[in-house]
Design an enzyme around this catalytic site. Structure first.
Site, short mmCIF file in Angstrom:
data_model
loop_
_atom_site.label_atom_id
_atom_site.label_comp_id
_atom_site.label_asym_id
_atom_site.label_seq_id
_atom_site.Cartn_x
_atom_site.Cartn_y
_atom_site.Cartn_z
N LEU A 12 1.13 -1.75 0.33
CA LEU A 12 -0.18 -0.12 -0.44
C LEU A 12 0.83 1.00 -0.39
O LEU A 12 0.46 1.92 -0.67
CB LEU A 12 -1.12 -0.35 0.73
CG LEU A 12 -1.79 0.77 0.84
CD1 LEU A 12 -2.75 1.36 -0.24
CD2 LEU A 12 -2.91 1.06 2.53
N TYR A 123 -4.55 -11.20 15.31
CA TYR A 123 -4.39 -10.37 14.80
C TYR A 123 -5.16 -9.29 14.87
O TYR A 123 -5.36 -8.25 14.73
CB TYR A 123 -4.71 -11.11 12.81
CG TYR A 123 -4.38 -9.85 11.93
CD1 TYR A 123 -2.71 -8.61 12.02
CD2 TYR A 123 -5.28 -9.69 11.54
CE1 TYR A 123 -3.62 -8.13 10.87
CE2 TYR A 123 -5.44 -9.02 10.55
CZ TYR A 123 -4.47 -8.29 10.47
OH TYR A 123 -4.98 -7.47 9.05
N LYS A 127 -5.43 -5.35 15.73
CA LYS A 127 -6.26 -4.72 15.12
C LYS A 127 -7.25 -3.15 15.23
O LYS A 127 -7.19 -1.89 15.61
CB LYS A 127 -6.69 -4.40 13.89
CG LYS A 127 -5.82 -5.65 12.67
CD LYS A 127 -4.61 -4.43 12.37
CE LYS A 127 -4.73 -3.44 11.40
NZ LYS A 127 -4.11 -2.58 10.97
#
Length: 279
Positions: A12, A123, A127
């Protein structure tokens, strides 16, 4: 407008660099800025004085996070808090990217920004904590949840699929995980439009539509002219360490309405990706 990009080696970040080549941009890899270090983050923001921080740094190893939550937590949560704190001190806009894996997949409908997250793996937990710390530290933010990101590089499903197809005539791909493949070019485009329009808050930034991993694999391989046999299998057949939500499709309607624009479908994204890669 001056941009500071973290996680400069990721797919990204590289897409942002290609797009922002005429802008004032500082891109820092983990070697040059470990966002889990609060002093390093504070010094970087003070030194470079960006108008916008694009946080592309992330710990994305979903299975590894089950045994190494500390590393995921330091980058995906503490790192975000450090950036948000420093950005607030300098009145800097922070743009951060989260994931569909903050949801448990039990809704059986498109997730909206109003739905309550409930991650089912470590995970996703890391986040979600990053989202929490971001919103606690500053109001001057754009939080984009993205899913199944693909673009130039080796860190995505399409690259892995291409490599598997070279070595195996028969491929087994999970058919019970459904989300939205999202092209880095579209993420960058709609991020920059959101900044230009002065948007703030949380949005789902995905391509439109949805598909299973199996459907994506069939579509992609057919488009690039490969004839591998693709067999659908269930997630349990892979014995992965981390649980994945079965249906983590997010609605991009809120962002689409805010920008008064239609967001391309995942199929259009894959087609653009193929054309670009073949040039």
């Amino acid at each position: 407008m001056k941009f500071l990009i973290t996680g400069a080696n990721g797919q990204l970040a590289r897409e942002f660099l290609m797009t922002l080549n005429t802008h004032d941009v500082i891109a820092l890899s983990k070697e040059h800025l470990d966002i889990s270090n609060p002093n390093a983050v504070s010094n970087a923001i003070s030194q470079h004085k960006p108008d916008v921080v694009l946080n592309c740094a992330a710990y994305n190893s979903v299975d590894r996070a089950e045994d190494d939550f500390d590393s995921a937590f330091r980058t995906n949560a503490i790192g975000v808090r450090n950036l948000a704190t420093a950005c607030k001190m300098h009145n800097t806009l922070i743009v951060h990217y989260s994931t569909d894996y903050v949801f448990d997949g039990e809704k059986n409908d498109f997730y909206t920004e109003e739905d309550k997250p409930n991650p089912i793996n470590k995970y996703g937990e890391s986040k979600l904590l990053g989202e929490k710390y971001l919103t606690e530290e500053t109001d001057n933010f754009l939080l984009f949840r993205v899913s199944w990101v693909f673009g130039k590089g080796k860190q995505n499903f399409l690259y892995k699929l291409s490599e598997w197809a070279k070595k195996n005539n028969v491929l087994t791909i999970v058919c019970d995980q459904i989300s939205v493949p999202t092209y880095t070019v579209d993420i960058v485009k709609f991020t920059l439009l959101s900044i230009k329009e002065g948007l703030r808050g949380t949005y789902h930034l995905t391509n439109s539509g949805c598909a299973s991993r199996y459907e994506v694999a069939r579509y992609y391989l057919e488009k690039i002219g490969l004839t591998n046999l693709i067999l659908p299998v269930n997630s349990e057949d892979f014995h992965e360490k981390a649980n994945r939500p079965h249906f983590s499709v997010m609605s991009n309607v809120k962002l689409s309405k805010a920008l008064k624009l239609s967001i391309p479908s995942w199929k259009e994204g894959i087609e653009k990706f193929i054309k670009r890669g073949m040039k």
